[in-house]
Every structure is written in C-alpha cells, then in structure tokens.
Design a protein around this motif. Structure first.
Motif, PDB file in Angstrom:
ATOM      1  N   PHE A   4      63.043  57.415  23.969  1.00 21.89           N
ATOM      2  CA  PHE A   4      64.406  57.733  24.381  1.00 21.89           C
ATOM      3  C   PHE A   4      65.487  57.504  23.331  1.00 21.89           C
ATOM      4  CE2 PHE A   4      62.200  57.233  28.498  1.00 21.89           C
ATOM      5  CZ  PHE A   4      62.394  58.530  28.936  1.00 21.89           C
ATOM      6  N   GLU A  34      67.298  53.471  31.798  1.00 18.98           N
ATOM      7  CA  GLU A  34      67.776  54.693  32.441  1.00 18.98           C
ATOM      8  C   GLU A  34      66.750  55.819  32.276  1.00 18.98           C
ATOM      9  OE1 GLU A  34      71.554  56.141  31.096  1.00 18.98           O
ATOM     10  OE2 GLU A  34      71.514  57.803  32.529  1.00 18.98           O
ATOM     11  N   GLY A  35      66.201  55.941  31.065  1.00 23.65           N
ATOM     12  CA  GLY A  35      65.242  57.023  30.814  1.00 23.65           C
ATOM     13  C   GLY A  35      64.025  56.933  31.726  1.00 23.65           C
ATOM     14  N   ARG A  38      64.294  57.819  35.649  1.00 23.57           N
ATOM     15  CA  ARG A  38      64.477  59.196  36.145  1.00 23.57           C
ATOM     16  C   ARG A  38      63.129  59.799  36.507  1.00 23.57           C
ATOM     17  NH1 ARG A  38      67.279  60.331  30.992  1.00 23.57           N
ATOM     18  NH2 ARG A  38      69.417  59.598  31.118  1.00 23.57           N
ATOM     19  N   ASP A 279      66.799  62.398  22.207  1.00 21.49           N
ATOM     20  CA  ASP A 279      66.234  63.701  22.612  1.00 21.49           C
ATOM     21  C   ASP A 279      65.409  64.328  21.487  1.00 21.49           C
ATOM     22  OD1 ASP A 279      67.702  63.115  24.833  1.00 21.49           O
ATOM     23  OD2 ASP A 279      68.834  64.977  24.868  1.00 21.49           O
ATOM     24  N   SER A 328      65.863  70.863  28.202  1.00 19.98           N
ATOM     25  CA  SER A 328      66.344  69.473  28.220  1.00 19.98           C
ATOM     26  C   SER A 328      65.330  68.632  28.980  1.00 19.98           C
ATOM     27  CB  SER A 328      67.724  69.379  28.888  1.00 19.98           C
ATOM     28  OG  SER A 328      68.149  68.030  28.947  1.00 19.98           O
ATOM     29  N   ARG A 331      66.408  64.638  29.669  1.00 25.92           N
ATOM     30  CA  ARG A 331      67.557  64.284  30.517  1.00 25.92           C
ATOM     31  C   ARG A 331      67.847  65.406  31.509  1.00 25.92           C
ATOM     32  NH1 ARG A 331      72.293  64.289  27.531  1.00 25.92           N
ATOM     33  NH2 ARG A 331      71.264  65.169  25.726  1.00 25.92           N
ATOM     34  N   GLU A 333      70.245  67.129  32.339  1.00 27.82           N
ATOM     35  CA  GLU A 333      71.606  67.570  32.016  1.00 27.82           C
ATOM     36  C   GLU A 333      71.552  68.922  31.321  1.00 27.82           C
ATOM     37  OE1 GLU A 333      73.587  64.522  29.734  1.00 27.82           O
ATOM     38  OE2 GLU A 333      72.872  62.979  31.114  1.00 27.82           O
ATOM     39  N   THR A 351      67.939  68.047  38.312  1.00 30.67           N
ATOM     40  CA  THR A 351      69.064  68.418  37.447  1.00 30.67           C
ATOM     41  C   THR A 351      70.145  69.097  38.281  1.00 30.67           C
ATOM     42  OG1 THR A 351      67.598  68.695  35.543  1.00 30.67           O
ATOM     43  CG2 THR A 351      69.739  69.795  35.427  1.00 30.67           C
ATOM     44  N   THR A 365      58.901  65.025  31.735  1.00 27.68           N
ATOM     45  CA  THR A 365      59.578  64.340  30.629  1.00 27.68           C
ATOM     46  C   THR A 365      58.531  63.806  29.651  1.00 27.68           C
ATOM     47  OG1 THR A 365      61.405  63.713  32.064  1.00 27.68           O
ATOM     48  CG2 THR A 365      61.123  62.421  30.046  1.00 27.68           C
TER      49      THR A 365
END
Ligand code: SF4
Length: 414
Positions: A4, A34-35, A38, A279, A328, A331, A333, A351, A365
């Motif tokens: 991340f 946080e990564g 998700r 990323d 993406s 994330r 986003e 998302t 991911t």
C-alpha cells in the motif's frame, strides 16, 4: 508484504476473521490498516447500472473501446501483471496511458529527465547513512513506517555506527519523533513552501561558509551549521516526498534538492532519496518504460510511442478522450468524468461513483485477493505480496486481457 505504499514492509501480521475481514495486528500504520480493511463482499459487474455476468461486461467494455477514437487507459492502480495487461490493451487501442498519481511522480521524473540525479536505495539509507536530511513536510504522512523501519535501526555498515536526522522546512510527526527517540534529531522547521530556497542557501554555504544567509525563516547561523555538518558527514542522504510539496512547480523544488546533493558530493558522499510509490505508481512506470522505452504520459496512437508529460497527463487528456478505461485496484476511488464521456471502471467492490460508469467490473486488490508484484519506492526491487483471501473477484490483469481478447480482430497488414 504490504503493497500500500512504496516501502514494501514485509513484517506484518494480518489475521483473517471469516468470512473475509482482515485485521492488521503488528503495526499501527494507518495506510496499511485502511488498505487491508477494504474487504467489501464481491458484487457482480454492471453495464449501465444493471448487474450482468462478467462475460457480458467484458463484451460491453470491448464494444465501447472498439468504437473509441481517442481512448485513455489510466488510473493504472494495479500490480505489475495488471500494468502489463493494461499497456498491451492500450497499445492495441492506440490509447494514451497515465497513472492516477503521476503528478507526484513527475515532480521527480521531470528533474531526472532534465538533469539526472544521484539517488540511493532504502537499504543504503538503513545501512550506511549517518546524516539524514529530510526536506519539506514529513514523508511519514505518506510512508508511515519510513523512520521506524529504515532510519531508527543503527547503520550496519558504519563504523562506529552513528546517525543523526535533520528536518528542514518541515516538522516531524509525533509518530516520527517517537520512532527517532534514540537518535539525535534537529528540527529547522522553517517555511515548508520555501524548502527549495533553503536548499539553495545550503548549497551557497557549502561553497563558502561566509555566504550563509538566513532563508525560509531559518537563521543564517543554522544554515551555516547544517552545511558544515553535511560536508563532514560520511554518507549523507537527502530525502523528500515530492507528492507532499505544494505548488504547481514543485519540480523546481526537487531540482534544487537534486542540485544540493550534487554540491554536497564535492565534499563527501551524498545521495538523494525521492519517496513515492502509492498504488504501485513506480512499478507501473517501470513497466511502461521497459515496454515502450518511455515513461507514463505516452500516446500509443501513432504506431510509435509518443511521450509528452504535459499533453498526455491523464487529467488534461481526459478532456478530449471519448472513452476512458480507469483501473484502480488498490482503492475504491474513481474520479468524476464529464457526463458525456464513456467510462469503463475496474475497481474494488463498493466503489462509489458520482456518475454510474458505462461499465463497472469489480476486481480484486493486489496483495489481498491475489498475489502480486509491486515496486518499492527506490525502483530497484519488485516485491511479491501474497494473496490472503478469496472473495471470488477476478484480478485486474485477467479482466484487461479478456477485454483485449474480445476486441474485433485487427485487419491484416497490407
Ligand atoms: S509503511 Fe507502507 S508498506 Fe509499510 S505497512 Fe505502512 S503502508 Fe504498508
């Protein structure tokens, strides 16, 4: 290995609480927490907002892209395999390619292209550096374990081992102060917007101590003392996170820092450490460079790669692109695009979109749903992150390859 940010920490303990909740146990790193948090449950792809099977979404994406005249393949938040597949698709389409975070990357690359630089690795920082000069805002805001992992340990290849850290035009975060509690730390907080001026003053003082002048709210005496310490260091490192610099011409700040590194080398050994890598922007740029011979912000429309870091920045090219495929995978986003633009989004489940894209394909991911290779910030190491859970999501590379395979056959060359 954590994918991340660009530090590639390989010491995390992550526990799965079934069915698919991941909890980081071994570190407080907010970016990692946080990564890994998700892990929204898988959802089906959508075409025009209607759930469809994956094959149907792939066909719809291929149909959109086949009709596009000025396609953009961007975002590119993906692992090395995903980048290879995205760039192969872009080549087939004659698209422009760019990464969502290339603004920060280009603050460094622009200087590398103009002047070259002397740069080092994280391992050299940990093993050899006896004076670390941190320029500008604390990079730990973006790379939280930088100091804990790479600076606090005693340098293994220095005899006797010693290390001091100086913050120039920036204040260390509380977590940084805690990580560095065993080291000598000097804070010349100054004006973070003028870190380039402070670097220029240091360079002048290195050449001639009588020319030391106060700048960026730092006293002349402090500039002179720091210049003297830099000249006497055995292995100085100047570190910065260009993404944290303010202003549209932050590359000029980086250029001043790169020049300072060069000037310090007239007295002793010194290297720069540009920090980046969220990323996998560093890895995607590596893939682009080894595949096309030029970095990101390149058009593949004319049969040969055309690199233009201004014209082919994704945010600028999006204004003229008639179709965008945005990846993406790290994330959930996706930026808002003009309503008339046709968007194909490959992103994690959950998302949220300002406007529903023409095609949305949820993907896994890297480092959570599938194993992946990502590059470390210093560009020299590609690290492998293991897959941890199975949410039944396809990886980005597979989806991108399927879209390419669903494009109409190319006409044979005459
Ligand atoms: S510092 Fe970066 S690589 Fe290390 S745990 Fe945090 S996000 Fe992951």
């Amino acid at each position: 290995m954590c994918p991340f940010c660009g530090l590639g920490c390989d010491d995390l303990t992550i526990e799965e609480e079934p069915p698919s909740t991941l909890t980081v146990r071994s570190t407080d790193c907010p970016v990692a927490r946080e990564g890994y948090s998700r892990t929204t449950a898988a959802e089906p792809p959508r075409v025009a907002g209607i759930p469809v099977p994956l094959e149907e979404a792939v066909e719809a994406a291929a149909a959109v892209l086949a009709a596009a005249q000025t396609p953009l393949v961007a975002g590119l938040g993906t692992d090395v395999d995903g980048a290879r597949a995205a760039l192969a698709l872009a080549e087939r389409l004659g698209a422009v390619v760019d990464h969502a975070l290339s603004d920060g990357l280009y603050r460094n690359l622009a200087v590398l292209q103009r002047t070259g630089w002397i740069a080092t690795t994280l391992a050299e920082l940990r093993n050899r550096c006896d004076l670390l000069l941190v320029a500008g805002p604390d990079p730990a805001a973006l790379h939280p374990r930088l100091f804990e992992r790479w600076v606090a340990p005693a340098p293994a290849l220095q005899t006797p081992p010693s290390r001091e850290v100086v913050f120039l035009c920036g204040e260390p975060l509380d977590s940084t102060r805690a990580a560095l509690s065993g080291l000598s730390v000097t804070v010349l907080a100054g004006d973070s917007a003028r870190v380039g001026d402070a670097a220029a003053s240091l360079a002048a003082a290195l050449a001639d101590p009588s020319r030391a002048s106060g700048t960026a709210s730092i006293a002349a005496g402090d500039i002179a003392a720091l210049a003297e310490r830099l000249a006497k260091a055995r292995y100085a490192v100047v570190a910065w996170a260009a993404a944290a610099f303010d202003g549209t011409h932050a590359d000029l700040t980086v250029e001043r820092l790169v020049q300072l590194v060069r000037d310090i080398n007239r007295h002793t050994r010194c290297a720069g450490l540009p920090l980046a890598g969220h990323d996998n922007v560093v890895g995607v740029n590596q893939v682009c460079t080894w595949r096309f011979g030029v970095p990101l912000r390149t058009s593949l429309a004319g049969g040969a790669p055309l690199h233009d870091p201004h014209r082919f920045a994704w945010a600028r090219y999006a204004a003229v692109a008639d179709a965008v495929i945005w990846v993406s995978a790290f994330r959930p986003e996706v930026p808002a695009f003009p309503a008339e633009q046709t968007v194909i989004a490959l992103a994690p489940p959950g998302t949220a979109f300002v406007d529903e894209p023409a095609v949305f394909i949820p993907v896994g991911t890297p480092g959570i749903d599938h194993s992946a290779h990502v590059f470390r910030s210093d560009t020299v190491v590609a690290l492998r992150a293991r897959g941890l859970i199975d949410r039944g999501l396809p990886d980005g590379a597979s989806v991108l390859k399927a879209i390419a395979a669903a494009l109409p056959e190319e006409a044979p060359a005459c």
